[in-house]
Write a protein that holds these residues in place. Structure first.
Motif, PDB file in Angstrom:
ATOM      1  N   GLY A 110       0.816  -1.211   0.000  1.00 45.67           N
ATOM      2  CA  GLY A 110       0.000   0.000   0.000  1.00 45.67           C
ATOM      3  C   GLY A 110       0.843   1.252   0.000  1.00 45.67           C
ATOM      4  O   GLY A 110       2.053   1.220  -0.245  1.00 45.67           O
ATOM      5  N   LEU A 111       0.161   2.367   0.303  1.00 47.86           N
ATOM      6  CA  LEU A 111       0.811   3.674   0.249  1.00 47.86           C
ATOM      7  C   LEU A 111       2.029   3.737   1.168  1.00 47.86           C
ATOM      8  O   LEU A 111       3.122   4.127   0.761  1.00 47.86           O
ATOM      9  CB  LEU A 111      -0.202   4.744   0.637  1.00 47.86           C
ATOM     10  N   LEU A 112       1.844   3.312   2.414  1.00 46.82           N
ATOM     11  CA  LEU A 112       2.942   3.435   3.368  1.00 46.82           C
ATOM     12  C   LEU A 112       4.133   2.584   2.957  1.00 46.82           C
ATOM     13  O   LEU A 112       5.272   3.037   2.997  1.00 46.82           O
ATOM     14  CB  LEU A 112       2.466   3.027   4.763  1.00 46.82           C
ATOM     15  N   ALA A 113       3.826   1.349   2.542  1.00 44.86           N
ATOM     16  CA  ALA A 113       4.903   0.454   2.139  1.00 44.86           C
ATOM     17  C   ALA A 113       5.695   1.063   0.988  1.00 44.86           C
ATOM     18  O   ALA A 113       6.924   0.988   0.954  1.00 44.86           O
ATOM     19  CB  ALA A 113       4.340  -0.894   1.737  1.00 44.86           C
ATOM     20  N   ALA A 120       9.111  -5.908   1.056  1.00 42.53           N
ATOM     21  CA  ALA A 120       8.075  -6.612   0.291  1.00 42.53           C
ATOM     22  C   ALA A 120       7.726  -5.816  -0.961  1.00 42.53           C
ATOM     23  O   ALA A 120       7.574  -6.374  -2.052  1.00 42.53           O
ATOM     24  CB  ALA A 120       6.830  -6.808   1.146  1.00 42.53           C
ATOM     25  N   TYR A 121       7.671  -4.520  -0.773  1.00 44.71           N
ATOM     26  CA  TYR A 121       7.332  -3.653  -1.894  1.00 44.71           C
ATOM     27  C   TYR A 121       8.426  -3.713  -2.960  1.00 44.71           C
ATOM     28  O   TYR A 121       8.152  -3.837  -4.144  1.00 44.71           O
ATOM     29  CB  TYR A 121       7.156  -2.216  -1.391  1.00 44.71           C
ATOM     30  N   VAL A 122       9.665  -3.655  -2.508  1.00 43.09           N
ATOM     31  CA  VAL A 122      10.781  -3.686  -3.452  1.00 43.09           C
ATOM     32  C   VAL A 122      10.770  -4.985  -4.248  1.00 43.09           C
ATOM     33  O   VAL A 122      10.951  -5.001  -5.460  1.00 43.09           O
ATOM     34  CB  VAL A 122      12.117  -3.512  -2.700  1.00 43.09           C
ATOM     35  N   ARG A 123      10.506  -6.098  -3.542  1.00 38.84           N
ATOM     36  CA  ARG A 123      10.465  -7.393  -4.207  1.00 38.84           C
ATOM     37  C   ARG A 123       9.365  -7.412  -5.282  1.00 38.84           C
ATOM     38  O   ARG A 123       9.576  -7.822  -6.411  1.00 38.84           O
ATOM     39  CB  ARG A 123      10.226  -8.493  -3.163  1.00 38.84           C
TER      40      ARG A 123
END
Ligand SMILES: Nc1ncnc2c1ncn2[C@@H]1O[C@H](COP(=O)(O)OP(=O)(O)O)[C@@H](O)[C@H]1O
Ligand SMILES: [Mg+2]
Lengths: 254, 291, 298
Positions: A110-113, A120-123
């Motif tokens: 989501g936005l915060l990530a 997780a976001y980078v992956r």
């Protein structure tokens, strides 16, 4: 079981019946052609299927889910990808980003990530990029991946639209006049591409096209629209010999 | 009391309607909010003022003069600020350009004429008479009559004349109209000219009625008139008239019965409500986006 | 932070320091509007409305309730964001032009509200707000906002926002929930507007409804348009230019708005994408150094 089933679908625009009681079944893994003269309602049919319009009457079932009243992005997320007759790219995004945007919707971060750059976001972003790069490589656009979409040639833009439509892993792909404006060698490449997509990705393809040679060659099933009605349906041989089709459509061409 | 407010409201409302017509006609054809339209109205009020004070003309001549000057100005603004952008860029650019033109015109006037409020000299006997419980001033009668005449004239022009028919064709589909051989640029110029003339007439009359003319008078009046156009259904000429009158009456009633300090908020409150509840306005048709 | 503050106030003339601080505040506000209008393409002409909500909220909390400064900053930004959400909702239904009018109307209503708002001092405004906003604070917040803006715009959410600006129908067809993101863009823009307003209130000692009129909204819009819609360096450059220029033009202050008006028209005609167009921070920081590696094809 058909992938897409239409029952009595009608679409009115202030008195004009652009679609008039369309019944249709599209079977899994077929290439299904839709032909008909200009203004017959082909694009409107695509717009109804993809949720841009809610049909005035009738029902649409996509893999057991009724989709007639769903909004456009929900339909897309269920697995219907499309291209547009008048190309609609994100002109001032790079070629790669055009595809990434579509590959991205089903990610969970989501936005915060995203703001904090969580692992997780980078992956996820890595996976997305890989997927997008695969698709544009398949469309022969890898060298142009950093350019703005608006700087591509016409044929390249059409291919980019297809790549973008495939990015969200659809199981039904709608192509609205994909060969428009292409020369004959480009058309041959396009035909190979459509076959390849269908076979490699196990997709069902719905295709609107005016080029009869192309349609008759690659479609297994064809429906003919005229003034919003379906006037015939069958395999290419049946369509070629249907007297009503010849009269209202094919006849005009000859 | 109620009837008095109603009369005052209709008077104010008919000036909103005159300005709203320009917005709605332009929007109907080029889908642009012509933010500079309020400034055209302001310039009209100033031209009238100059004619009356310097050349000592009567109200009718002042109005015609102001209309003529503003027609030219309206066409000029379209030429400079909108035409170069037409058809080639995003929807955002013409809107921002319109905003720029609006700010430019009002500031220019402030530099020329000063920011202070100016008053019309007593050019005519602004007497009033009683009609039952209602006090009617002769200026109110003039405003109502002139507005009605102008609107009837406009309806006639749009329905019956060649240029009016061309305008209607253009508002249906600009590209198709061009294909049919209509000179689209000319039609657009005419539209700006006519809309500007109506606004100028409104400007002169409001200047005399409220006895106040100042460079920033167009900003708020323009925004409210646009609200009126949206309220009536943007693109619809009868809608602009109806919206203008409705807004004028509601505003005066709000001031009379609620509070005068919220005067400017009333128009926008109504506008936001309308846009949320019935975006196509009172008389507007529901539009489905073409894909 | 204390040291930095002492050092900076020691070497820089107070007049210039003032301009630099106001520039920082403007950068924060412009980066907010850049998300709404520049990136997502939702024209907002009432950004001053969010600024005034942030400014009044924080000032009143400081003056009347004695809240700590940092908390009033957050509260101002949060309340503004809440209003951004409320104003973003009509975006679900409205097309660009109508939305522009709604935002103008919203800002006008907010202004009229504060003109009549007893605890806000009505037309006179609020004075005696302690000057808590310091150079180092503005510097830190500006850096944070630039950093997170950059993160946002290069994230999937930012890219989807650009996609909405570029072609809403296609964005929907790609599975993007456009209404959701349009509202989010309003909330984020309003948050930064409110934050900027709160910082402004605690720098100027004094605020009144006139500080947040239509012209103020236009000024912020101008910053974003001048620099380049959707570009972070653009918004920074635009905010910097339009903070410094009025100071330099002070002798001819009356011409300022004339210049703004003409600037908007000329920019739209000759450089509709602003001075820096869509140049991303990324492009400036990392010049093209990548070698073209052709993928092997089977
Ligand atoms: N949004 C709309 N509003 C009004 N009429 C429309 C709209 N979309 C399509 N039409 C009309 O519906 C008919 C079918 O159009 P379309 O589906 O684009 O035809 P095709 O793609 O077969 O050439 C045409 O007469 C067209 O003008
Ligand atoms: Mg079509």
């Amino acid at each position: 079981m058909p992938v897409l089933e239409l029952q009595g679908v009608s679409q009115e625009f202030g008195g004009l019946r652009a679609l008039d009681g369309i019944d249709m079944k599209v079977e899994h893994n077929t290439i299904f052609g839709i032909i008909g003269p200009n203004g017959a309602g082909k694009t409107t049919l695509f717009n109804v299927i993809t949720g841009i319009y809610t049909p005035t009457e009738g029902s649409l079932i996509f893999r057991d889910t009724p989709i007639a009243s769903l909004s456009s992005h929900k339909v897309a997320r269920l697995g219907i990808g499309r291209t547009f007759q008048n190309i609609r790219l994100f002109n001032r995004l790079s070629v790669l980003d055009n595809v990434k945007v579509a590959a991205n919707w089903n990610r969970s971060a989501g936005l915060l990530a995203s703001l904090l750059g969580m692992p997780a976001y980078v992956r996820e972003q890595k996976q997305c990029s890989t997927k997008a790069e695969e698709l544009i490589t398949m469309m022969g656009l890898y060298e142009k991946r950093r350019e703005y979409a608006q700087s591509l040639s016409y044929g390249e833009q059409r291919r980019l639209e297809i790549a973008r439509a495939l990015a969200s892993n659809p199981c039904l792909l709608l192509l609205d006049e994909p060969a428009a404006g292409m020369n004959s060698s480009e058309k041959l490449e396009l035909m190979d591409l459509i076959w390849k997509i269908r076979d490699d990705m196990q997709l069902t393809i719905l295709l609107v096209e005016h080029d009869m040679h192309l349609v008759m060659n690659i479609c297994e099933q064809i429906a003919v629209l005229d003034y919003g009605r379906k006037i015939a349906e069958g395999d290419p041989e049946q369509i070629k010999s249907d007297p009503r089709v010849i009269q209202s459509y094919l006849g005009v061409e000859q | 009391m109620l009837w008095q407010q109603l009369l005052n409201g209709l008077t104010l409302g008919s000036t909103y309607a005159l300005i709203a017509l320009g917005y709605t006609m332009v929007y109907g054809i080029v889908q642009l909010i012509n933010f500079a339209h309020g400034e055209i109205y302001m310039v009209g009020a100033f031209v009238g003022l100059v004619l009356v004070t310097v050349w000592d003309v009567n109200l009718g001549v002042a109005m015609v003069g102001a209309m003529a000057v503003c027609m030219l100005l309206g066409v000029l603004v379209e030429r400079i600020a909108y035409r170069p952008l037409r058809g080639k860029s995003s929807r955002l650019s013409p809107l921002i350009s319109a905003l720029g033109a609006s700010i430019f015109l009002s500031t220019l006037m402030a530099l020329i004429a000063g920011v202070n409020t100016r008053r019309y000299p007593a050019i005519m006997d602004l007497s009033s008479f009683s009609w039952g419980p209602v006090q009617v001033s002769s200026m109110q009668v003039i405003i109502l009559l002139v507005s009605a005449l102008l609107m009837i004239g406009l309806q006639f022009m749009v329905r019956k004349t060649r240029i009016g028919k061309a305008m209607r064709a253009c508002s249906q589909d600009l590209d198709a109209a061009a294909l049919m051989g209509i000179n689209v640029n000319r039609v657009i110029s005419y539209t700006f000219a006519i809309g500007s003339a109506l606004a100028a007439a409104g400007g002169v009359m409001v200047g005399v009625y409220y006895n106040a003319v100042w460079p920033y008078m167009g900003t708020m009046a323009g925004l409210k008139a646009f609200a009126a156009a949206v309220l009536g259904g943007i693109g619809s000429i009868p809608g602009a008239m109806l919206g203008g009158l409705t807004l004028g009456v509601l505003e005066i009633m709000g001031v009379a019965y609620i509070s005068s300090s919220f005067k400017d908020a009333i128009a926008f409150g109504i506008l936001i409500l309308v846009l949320i509840l019935r975006p196509q306005g009172i008389l507007g048709e529901k539009i489905s986006k073409k894909v | 932070m204390k040291l930095l503050e002492q050092w900076i106030t020691g070497i820089i003339d107070p007049y210039y320091l003032r301009i630099i601080i106001l520039m920082g505040i403007n950068i924060i506000i412009a980066l907010g509007l850049n998300i709404t209008t520049g990136v997502t393409g939702q024209l907002s002409m009432g950004h001053a409305g969010f600024m005034s909500i942030g400014a009044y909220t924080s000032a009143i909390l400081t003056l009347k309730l004695g809240w700590p400064f940092w908390l009033t900053l957050l509260a101002g930004a949060a309340v503004a964001a809440l209003f951004g959400f409320v104003i973003g909702l009509p975006a679900l239904r409205l097309e660009g032009d109508y939305l522009a009018i709604v935002t103008i109307g919203f800002a006008e209503i907010v202004r009229v509200f504060f003109l009549n708002f007893e605890p806000g001092g009505k037309a006179v405004g609020l004075s005696g707000i302690p000057q808590e906003t310091s150079f180092s604070l503005v510097l830190i917040i500006t850096i944070l906002v630039v950093f997170f803006s950059q993160r946002l715009l290069s994230s999937r959410i930012g890219k989807a926002m650009y996609a909405i600006r570029e072609n809403e129908i296609a964005a929907e067809a790609c599975g993007i929930n456009t209404t959701h993101l349009k509202v989010l863009s309003f909330v984020l823009g309003a948050f930064l507007g409110g934050l900027g307003g709160a910082l402004y209130a605690h720098y100027m000692y004094y605020i009144s409804p006139q500080d947040f009129d239509f012209m103020r909204s236009i000024e912020v819009l101008n910053m974003v348009v001048l620099g380049g819609l959707g570009s972070i360096p653009g918004a920074i450059l635009g905010a910097a230019i339009l903070t410094i220029l009025p100071e330099m033009l002070r002798v001819v202050a009356e011409y300022r708005m004339l210049f703004y008006g003409a600037l908007l028209v000329i920019l739209m005609i000759f450089r509709p994408n602003g001075l820096l167009g869509d140049i991303r921070l990324y492009d400036l920081v990392k010049p093209k150094r990548e070698k073209e590696v052709k993928p092997c094809r089977s």
